[in-house]
Structure formats: structure tokens, C-alpha cells
Design a protein around this motif. Structure first.
Motif, PDB file in Angstrom:
ATOM      1  N   THR A  77       0.842  -1.197   0.000  1.00  0.00           N
ATOM      2  CA  THR A  77       0.000   0.000   0.000  1.00  0.00           C
ATOM      3  C   THR A  77       0.878   1.249   0.000  1.00  0.00           C
ATOM      4  O   THR A  77       2.055   1.198   0.368  1.00  0.00           O
ATOM      5  CB  THR A  77      -0.905   0.077   1.252  1.00  0.00           C
ATOM      6  N   PHE A  78       0.286   2.354  -0.384  1.00  0.00           N
ATOM      7  CA  PHE A  78       0.935   3.666  -0.350  1.00  0.00           C
ATOM      8  C   PHE A  78       1.472   3.940   1.055  1.00  0.00           C
ATOM      9  O   PHE A  78       2.623   4.327   1.233  1.00  0.00           O
ATOM     10  CB  PHE A  78      -0.103   4.706  -0.771  1.00  0.00           C
ATOM     11  N   GLU A  79       0.622   3.728   2.049  1.00  0.00           N
ATOM     12  CA  GLU A  79       0.996   4.019   3.446  1.00  0.00           C
ATOM     13  C   GLU A  79       2.168   3.151   3.909  1.00  0.00           C
ATOM     14  O   GLU A  79       3.068   3.633   4.594  1.00  0.00           O
ATOM     15  CB  GLU A  79      -0.204   3.823   4.377  1.00  0.00           C
ATOM     16  N   THR A  80       2.156   1.887   3.546  1.00  0.00           N
ATOM     17  CA  THR A  80       3.237   0.982   3.946  1.00  0.00           C
ATOM     18  C   THR A  80       4.537   1.370   3.251  1.00  0.00           C
ATOM     19  O   THR A  80       5.608   1.332   3.865  1.00  0.00           O
ATOM     20  CB  THR A  80       2.869  -0.477   3.629  1.00  0.00           C
ATOM     21  N   LEU A  81       4.461   1.757   1.995  1.00  0.00           N
ATOM     22  CA  LEU A  81       5.646   2.211   1.270  1.00  0.00           C
ATOM     23  C   LEU A  81       6.327   3.357   2.022  1.00  0.00           C
ATOM     24  O   LEU A  81       7.526   3.304   2.310  1.00  0.00           O
ATOM     25  CB  LEU A  81       5.254   2.674  -0.136  1.00  0.00           C
ATOM     26  N   VAL A  82       5.571   4.378   2.345  1.00  0.00           N
ATOM     27  CA  VAL A  82       6.127   5.547   3.034  1.00  0.00           C
ATOM     28  C   VAL A  82       6.626   5.161   4.422  1.00  0.00           C
ATOM     29  O   VAL A  82       7.711   5.577   4.847  1.00  0.00           O
ATOM     30  CB  VAL A  82       5.092   6.692   3.086  1.00  0.00           C
ATOM     31  N   SER A  83       5.887   4.328   5.125  1.00  0.00           N
ATOM     32  CA  SER A  83       6.294   3.868   6.459  1.00  0.00           C
ATOM     33  C   SER A  83       7.594   3.061   6.404  1.00  0.00           C
ATOM     34  O   SER A  83       8.496   3.259   7.229  1.00  0.00           O
ATOM     35  CB  SER A  83       5.170   3.034   7.077  1.00  0.00           C
ATOM     36  N   ASP A  84       7.710   2.148   5.443  1.00  0.00           N
ATOM     37  CA  ASP A  84       8.935   1.355   5.301  1.00  0.00           C
ATOM     38  C   ASP A  84      10.137   2.251   5.003  1.00  0.00           C
ATOM     39  O   ASP A  84      11.227   2.063   5.544  1.00  0.00           O
ATOM     40  CB  ASP A  84       8.784   0.319   4.186  1.00  0.00           C
ATOM     41  N   PHE A  85       9.937   3.230   4.141  1.00  0.00           N
ATOM     42  CA  PHE A  85      11.012   4.171   3.810  1.00  0.00           C
ATOM     43  C   PHE A  85      11.474   4.909   5.060  1.00  0.00           C
ATOM     44  O   PHE A  85      12.668   4.948   5.365  1.00  0.00           O
ATOM     45  CB  PHE A  85      10.526   5.159   2.746  1.00  0.00           C
ATOM     46  N   TRP A  86      10.527   5.475   5.823  1.00  0.00           N
ATOM     47  CA  TRP A  86      10.898   6.219   7.026  1.00  0.00           C
ATOM     48  C   TRP A  86      11.536   5.320   8.077  1.00  0.00           C
ATOM     49  O   TRP A  86      12.440   5.742   8.796  1.00  0.00           O
ATOM     50  CB  TRP A  86       9.692   6.966   7.603  1.00  0.00           C
ATOM     51  N   ARG A  87      11.102   4.067   8.162  1.00  0.00           N
ATOM     52  CA  ARG A  87      11.734   3.115   9.085  1.00  0.00           C
ATOM     53  C   ARG A  87      13.208   2.935   8.732  1.00  0.00           C
ATOM     54  O   ARG A  87      14.084   2.984   9.600  1.00  0.00           O
ATOM     55  CB  ARG A  87      11.010   1.767   9.027  1.00  0.00           C
ATOM     56  N   ASP A  88      13.499   2.776   7.439  1.00  0.00           N
ATOM     57  CA  ASP A  88      14.882   2.615   7.010  1.00  0.00           C
ATOM     58  C   ASP A  88      15.702   3.886   7.242  1.00  0.00           C
ATOM     59  O   ASP A  88      16.867   3.817   7.645  1.00  0.00           O
ATOM     60  CB  ASP A  88      14.946   2.232   5.533  1.00  0.00           C
ATOM     61  N   VAL A  89      15.108   5.048   6.986  1.00  0.00           N
ATOM     62  CA  VAL A  89      15.806   6.314   7.232  1.00  0.00           C
ATOM     63  C   VAL A  89      16.134   6.441   8.717  1.00  0.00           C
ATOM     64  O   VAL A  89      17.261   6.785   9.086  1.00  0.00           O
ATOM     65  CB  VAL A  89      14.970   7.522   6.743  1.00  0.00           C
ATOM     66  N   LYS A  90      15.165   6.134   9.565  1.00  0.00           N
ATOM     67  CA  LYS A  90      15.395   6.242  11.015  1.00  0.00           C
ATOM     68  C   LYS A  90      16.524   5.304  11.460  1.00  0.00           C
ATOM     69  O   LYS A  90      17.390   5.705  12.226  1.00  0.00           O
ATOM     70  CB  LYS A  90      14.095   5.884  11.764  1.00  0.00           C
ATOM     71  N   LYS A  91      16.535   4.065  10.962  1.00  0.00           N
ATOM     72  CA  LYS A  91      17.608   3.132  11.297  1.00  0.00           C
ATOM     73  C   LYS A  91      18.956   3.669  10.872  1.00  0.00           C
ATOM     74  O   LYS A  91      19.938   3.561  11.606  1.00  0.00           O
ATOM     75  CB  LYS A  91      17.369   1.772  10.620  1.00  0.00           C
ATOM     76  N   GLU A  92      19.017   4.225   9.681  1.00  0.00           N
ATOM     77  CA  GLU A  92      20.277   4.766   9.171  1.00  0.00           C
ATOM     78  C   GLU A  92      20.766   5.920  10.040  1.00  0.00           C
ATOM     79  O   GLU A  92      21.938   6.001  10.369  1.00  0.00           O
ATOM     80  CB  GLU A  92      20.097   5.223   7.710  1.00  0.00           C
ATOM     81  N   ILE A  93      19.867   6.810  10.418  1.00  0.00           N
ATOM     82  CA  ILE A  93      20.224   7.954  11.257  1.00  0.00           C
ATOM     83  C   ILE A  93      20.731   7.483  12.616  1.00  0.00           C
ATOM     84  O   ILE A  93      21.722   7.991  13.143  1.00  0.00           O
ATOM     85  CB  ILE A  93      19.039   8.918  11.408  1.00  0.00           C
ATOM     86  N   GLU A  94      20.078   6.467  13.176  1.00  0.00           N
ATOM     87  CA  GLU A  94      20.493   5.930  14.475  1.00  0.00           C
ATOM     88  C   GLU A  94      21.880   5.297  14.411  1.00  0.00           C
ATOM     89  O   GLU A  94      22.588   5.256  15.406  1.00  0.00           O
ATOM     90  CB  GLU A  94      19.479   4.918  14.977  1.00  0.00           C
ATOM     91  N   ASN A  95      22.268   4.797  13.237  1.00  0.00           N
ATOM     92  CA  ASN A  95      23.560   4.117  13.081  1.00  0.00           C
ATOM     93  C   ASN A  95      24.687   5.049  12.655  1.00  0.00           C
ATOM     94  O   ASN A  95      25.815   4.609  12.492  1.00  0.00           O
ATOM     95  CB  ASN A  95      23.453   2.968  12.074  1.00  0.00           C
ATOM     96  N   GLU A  96      24.378   6.327  12.431  1.00  0.00           N
ATOM     97  CA  GLU A  96      25.428   7.279  12.010  1.00  0.00           C
ATOM     98  C   GLU A  96      26.396   7.562  13.120  1.00  0.00           C
ATOM     99  O   GLU A  96      26.118   7.545  14.260  1.00  0.00           O
ATOM    100  CB  GLU A  96      24.806   8.584  11.513  1.00  0.00           C
TER     101      GLU A  96
END
Length: 96
Positions: A77-96
Motif C-alpha cells: 500500500t501507499f501508506e506501507t511504502l512511506v512507512s517502510d522508507f521512514w523506518r529505514d531512514v530512522k535506522k540509518e540515522i540511528e547508526n550514524e
């Protein structure tokens, strides 16, 4: 000829200088490659280099990029796409 309609467009800079850009279009009708009827490009990067990306470029279908790796993405779904993207961005930011 009816063209795709831009339904989501955001671009901003996160704390720390990374860029996020989200663009999603509604196609006039679903296609074999895009049965959900959307064309999209979701980008997270720094200094013009992609770190995380989700898109469905013609000929490649739904897929996601993480640094140098590219893999299929199971669109639901549209909502899941955006949610999955933000989940990955958040993980990346936490690992910086």
C-alpha cells in the motif's frame, strides 16, 4: 493523452544535513509493471549521494536501494511504502 498526477511531493533537510525527497504520482491507469497505479521515488542521501531509495523505475519494478545494494521491494500500500522508507531512514540515522 492523460498524464500522471503528482499526489505527494516533499523535500527537506534533516538535522545533520541529510536530504529527504518523496515524490509519488498516480498513473492514469495501472500497468503490468505498476499494478498499484503509482510511480514513486523516495530518496534519502547526503551531498547528492543516495543512502536509501525506493523507486519503481521503468524496467525494474518496485525495488529499494541501501547504499550500493539493490533489492526487490514487495509493494502493498501507499501508506506501507512511506512507512517502510521512514523506518529505514530512522535506522540509518540511528547508526550514524
Amino acid at each position: 493523452m492523460v498524464s500522471a498526477k503528482l499526489i505527494e511531493s516533499q523535500k527537506f533537510t534533516l538535522d545533520g544535513g541529510a536530504t529527504v525527497q518523496i515524490k509519488i504520482w498516480r498513473l492514469p491507469k495501472p500497468t503490468v509493471e505498476r499494478p498499484h497505479g503509482l510511480k514513486y521515488s523516495l530518496f534519502h542521501g547526503r551531498d547528492g549521494r543516495r543512502i536509501i531509495g525506493y523507486d519503481n523505475e521503468t524496467g525494474k519494478g518496485d525495488h529499494r536501494h541501501y547504499r550500493d545494494r539493490e533489492e526487490n521491494y514487495e509493494f502493498t500500500t501507499f501508506e506501507t511504502l512511506v512507512s517502510d522508507f521512514w523506518r529505514d531512514v530512522k535506522k540509518e540515522i540511528e547508526n550514524e
